[in-house]
Motif scaffolding. Structure first.
Motif, mmCIF file in Angstrom:
data_model
loop_
_atom_site.group_PDB
_atom_site.id
_atom_site.type_symbol
_atom_site.label_atom_id
_atom_site.label_comp_id
_atom_site.label_asym_id
_atom_site.label_seq_id
_atom_site.Cartn_x
_atom_site.Cartn_y
_atom_site.Cartn_z
ATOM 1 N N TYR A 129 61.624 38.930 16.319
ATOM 2 C CA TYR A 129 60.171 38.976 16.434
ATOM 3 C C TYR A 129 59.817 39.511 17.819
ATOM 4 C CZ TYR A 129 55.426 37.500 17.444
ATOM 5 O OH TYR A 129 54.113 37.493 17.832
ATOM 6 N N VAL A 130 58.962 40.514 17.862
ATOM 7 C CA VAL A 130 58.557 41.115 19.128
ATOM 8 C C VAL A 130 57.044 41.277 19.165
ATOM 9 C CG1 VAL A 130 58.814 43.061 20.714
ATOM 10 C CG2 VAL A 130 60.706 42.442 19.203
ATOM 11 N N SER A 131 56.454 40.906 20.283
ATOM 12 C CA SER A 131 55.048 41.174 20.536
ATOM 13 C C SER A 131 54.971 42.061 21.771
ATOM 14 C CB SER A 131 54.287 39.863 20.772
ATOM 15 O OG SER A 131 52.941 40.114 21.119
ATOM 16 N N TYR A 132 54.249 43.168 21.656
ATOM 17 C CA TYR A 132 54.158 44.060 22.809
ATOM 18 C C TYR A 132 52.788 44.720 22.872
ATOM 19 C CZ TYR A 132 54.926 48.116 19.679
ATOM 20 O OH TYR A 132 54.821 49.063 18.690
ATOM 21 N N ILE A 133 52.493 45.278 24.026
ATOM 22 C CA ILE A 133 51.229 45.950 24.242
ATOM 23 C C ILE A 133 51.504 47.352 24.751
ATOM 24 C CG2 ILE A 133 51.002 45.093 26.614
ATOM 25 C CD1 ILE A 133 47.998 44.934 26.196
ATOM 26 N N CYS A 134 50.628 48.280 24.424
ATOM 27 C CA CYS A 134 50.701 49.636 24.962
ATOM 28 C C CYS A 134 49.701 49.728 26.105
ATOM 29 C CB CYS A 134 50.364 50.667 23.886
ATOM 30 S SG CYS A 134 51.530 50.686 22.503
ATOM 31 N N ILE A 135 50.213 49.882 27.299
ATOM 32 C CA ILE A 135 49.329 49.940 28.455
ATOM 33 C C ILE A 135 49.214 51.378 28.950
ATOM 34 C CG2 ILE A 135 49.882 47.572 29.124
ATOM 35 C CD1 ILE A 135 51.634 48.705 31.340
ATOM 36 N N PRO A 136 48.053 51.768 29.478
ATOM 37 C CA PRO A 136 47.910 53.122 30.018
ATOM 38 C C PRO A 136 48.952 53.371 31.103
ATOM 39 C CG PRO A 136 45.781 52.026 29.880
ATOM 40 C CD PRO A 136 46.825 50.976 29.603
ATOM 41 N N SER A 137 49.477 54.596 31.141
ATOM 42 C CA SER A 137 50.528 54.897 32.110
ATOM 43 C C SER A 137 50.059 54.718 33.540
ATOM 44 C CB SER A 137 51.020 56.333 31.903
ATOM 45 O OG SER A 137 49.946 57.254 31.976
ATOM 46 N N ALA A 138 48.735 54.804 33.752
ATOM 47 C CA ALA A 138 48.205 54.647 35.104
ATOM 48 C C ALA A 138 47.849 53.196 35.429
ATOM 49 C CB ALA A 138 46.972 55.530 35.279
ATOM 50 N N ALA A 139 47.973 52.308 34.450
ATOM 51 C CA ALA A 139 47.591 50.916 34.673
ATOM 52 C C ALA A 139 48.547 50.241 35.648
ATOM 53 C CB ALA A 139 47.585 50.154 33.349
ATOM 54 N N VAL A 140 47.994 49.394 36.477
ATOM 55 C CA VAL A 140 48.787 48.645 37.451
ATOM 56 C C VAL A 140 48.915 47.202 36.973
ATOM 57 C CG1 VAL A 140 48.932 47.817 39.825
ATOM 58 C CG2 VAL A 140 48.023 50.100 39.348
ATOM 59 N N ILE A 141 50.145 46.756 36.736
ATOM 60 C CA ILE A 141 50.376 45.367 36.339
ATOM 61 C C ILE A 141 50.327 44.495 37.589
ATOM 62 C CG2 ILE A 141 51.990 43.740 35.283
ATOM 63 C CD1 ILE A 141 53.090 46.042 33.636
ATOM 64 N N GLN A 142 49.422 43.557 37.598
ATOM 65 C CA GLN A 142 49.250 42.673 38.750
ATOM 66 C C GLN A 142 49.785 41.290 38.412
ATOM 67 O OE1 GLN A 142 45.446 43.331 40.947
ATOM 68 N NE2 GLN A 142 44.832 44.424 39.075
ATOM 69 N N THR A 143 50.457 40.688 39.368
ATOM 70 C CA THR A 143 51.025 39.353 39.194
ATOM 71 C C THR A 143 50.477 38.416 40.256
ATOM 72 O OG1 THR A 143 53.062 40.268 38.260
ATOM 73 C CG2 THR A 143 53.148 38.001 39.050
ATOM 74 N N GLU A 144 49.977 37.258 39.818
ATOM 75 C CA GLU A 144 49.395 36.281 40.734
ATOM 76 C C GLU A 144 50.014 34.912 40.489
ATOM 77 O OE1 GLU A 144 47.187 37.138 42.969
ATOM 78 O OE2 GLU A 144 46.492 39.099 42.257
ATOM 79 N N ASN A 145 50.135 34.134 41.570
ATOM 80 C CA ASN A 145 50.585 32.747 41.487
ATOM 81 C C ASN A 145 49.482 31.820 41.977
ATOM 82 O OD1 ASN A 145 53.303 33.196 40.592
ATOM 83 N ND2 ASN A 145 53.815 33.876 42.655
ATOM 84 N N SER A 146 49.373 30.671 41.344
ATOM 85 C CA SER A 146 48.410 29.658 41.769
ATOM 86 C C SER A 146 49.096 28.299 41.728
ATOM 87 C CB SER A 146 47.189 29.661 40.853
ATOM 88 O OG SER A 146 46.291 28.616 41.175
ATOM 89 N N CYS A 147 49.116 27.603 42.853
ATOM 90 C CA CYS A 147 49.798 26.309 42.949
ATOM 91 C C CYS A 147 49.023 25.222 42.196
ATOM 92 C CB CYS A 147 49.952 25.897 44.410
ATOM 93 S SG CYS A 147 50.873 27.075 45.429
ATOM 94 N N GLU A 148 49.758 24.259 41.681
ATOM 95 C CA GLU A 148 49.150 23.113 40.989
ATOM 96 C C GLU A 148 48.096 22.467 41.875
ATOM 97 O OE1 GLU A 148 50.518 18.859 38.920
ATOM 98 O OE2 GLU A 148 52.033 20.302 39.590
ATOM 99 N N GLY A 149 46.938 22.196 41.288
ATOM 100 C CA GLY A 149 45.841 21.590 42.031
ATOM 101 C C GLY A 149 44.844 22.602 42.562
ATOM 102 N N ASP A 150 45.206 23.882 42.560
ATOM 103 C CA ASP A 150 44.300 24.935 43.000
ATOM 104 C C ASP A 150 43.560 25.527 41.803
ATOM 105 O OD1 ASP A 150 45.122 24.560 45.609
ATOM 106 O OD2 ASP A 150 46.595 26.189 45.558
ATOM 107 N N THR A 151 42.773 26.557 42.065
ATOM 108 C CA THR A 151 42.070 27.266 41.003
ATOM 109 C C THR A 151 42.567 28.700 40.954
ATOM 110 O OG1 THR A 151 40.080 25.907 41.211
ATOM 111 C CG2 THR A 151 39.830 28.039 40.135
ATOM 112 N N PHE A 152 42.992 29.134 39.764
ATOM 113 C CA PHE A 152 43.456 30.500 39.583
ATOM 114 C C PHE A 152 42.257 31.392 39.280
ATOM 115 C CE2 PHE A 152 44.675 33.834 36.523
ATOM 116 C CZ PHE A 152 45.569 34.544 37.315
#
Length: 321
Positions: A129-152
């Motif tokens: 089983y695979v789930s995937y998305i087609c993203i525009p080649s120019a799209a920038v994948i952003q990754t964020e972290n939020s510590c427990e107790g904070d607001t993301f």
């Protein structure tokens, strides 16, 4: 490719920026209907076949994957009971295998076999089983972290959020570790499977989003561990919303969702629930993604004793009107 009875039909919705695409979806009673305008595709491939992922426009980003068996219906045609009875078979490395082979490509084919994925349950006939998305080649994948107790919080300004992956837990002992005792950061195998659904529900299709990084919102995957929320997302320049045009919960033929059913449960082909459309429009219109159980509890029972299905037609339109 061999096709067993799938628990529901997965449909890839490919939208051009100026157009509207109609989608027809059929879901058997007891299963869950999945309506999506989020450009997400789901693929199921039986063992020994070849899985093919394809993006006409943009590049592949695999969201989730599992090689194993979680139900006895999928890819079951012609298989003896002992090969499909183990429905708790999963391979943890499936996502990493698919991501390494397919991410950032337009086309990808991979053999669905123990040789590629390993064998998580010897003697069981498996599927991928695979789930995937087609993203525009120019799209920038952003990754964020939020510590427990904070607001993301994330913002896409005038564009729209699409969450690709999310986990509330802990997978390393460095992130959000400052001032924490060793016993609170030592468990690095802490994951919460519902994280993506929580974030997608809260954020997808919005220009800005804030979520409390807490057990109350995300659940508690590992008591005593200080957790954090890790989220990957893209900002999309274009957004589409579900508009349901036709819906019926009942039975109008004796072929759909009939596998394994006795004649008495599929003979009534004049069964319709008049309120089906209003239920779907209330639950799904104006959203990018929508899940709704095809059950009597949700729709009522228009024909007691008949095994029913939900038939839906919807479009993905640029405006939620």
């Amino acid at each position: 490719m061999q096709q067993g009875r799938m628990s529901f039909i997965f449909l890839l919705v490919l939208l051009c920026q100026c157009g509207v695409k109609a989608v027809d979806l059929t879901t058997c009673e007891g299963d869950t209907a999945q309506l999506s305008c989020g450009l997400t595709s789901h693929v199921i491939t039986c063992e020994s076949d070849t899985a093919s992922l394809h993006c006409d426009q943009g590049l592949i980003k695999v969201l989730s994957a599992d090689y194993g068996r979680t139900n006895s219906a999928t890819c079951s045609s012609g298989k003896p009971a002992n090969q499909i009875s183990n429905v708790q078979c999963t391979q943890d490395s499936s996502l990493s295998v698919l991501a390494s082979q397919c991410d950032e490509k337009q086309n990808c084919s991979i053999s669905v076999s123990n040789t590629v994925f390993g064998d998580p349950c010897v003697g069981t006939y498996k599927y991928l089983y695979v789930s995937y998305i087609c993203i525009p080649s120019a799209a920038v994948i952003q990754t964020e972290n939020s510590c427990e107790g904070d607001t993301f919080s994330i913002s896409c300004n005038k564009q729209f959020i699409k969450v690709l992956s999310a986990n509330y837990g802990r997978t390393n002992n460095d992130t959000c570790s400052t001032g924490r005792p060793a016993n609170q950061i030592s468990n690095v195998k802490c994951t919460q499977s519902s994280s993506l659904n929580v974030l997608a529900t809260q954020c997808n299709g919005k220009q800005a989003c804030s979520v409390s990084t807490s057990n109350t919102v995300c659940g508690e995957p590992c008591v005593g561990t200080y957790k954090y929320l890790n989220v990957s997302y893209i900002c999309q320049p274009n957004n589409h919303f579900i508009k349901v045009s036709v819906a019926d919960y009942g039975r109008t033929n004796n072929e759909t969702c009939s596998t394994g059913r006795p004649a008495g449960q599929i003979s009534n082909v004049h069964c319709s629930q008049n309120s089906s459309l209003s239920v779907l429009t209330t639950q799904c219109d104006g959203k990018q993604d929508c899940s709704i159980p095809a059950t009597n509890t949700v729709f009522g029972d228009p024909c007691v004793g008949t095994y029913k299905y939900l038939s839906v037609s919807y479009t993905c339109a640029p405006n939620p009107a």
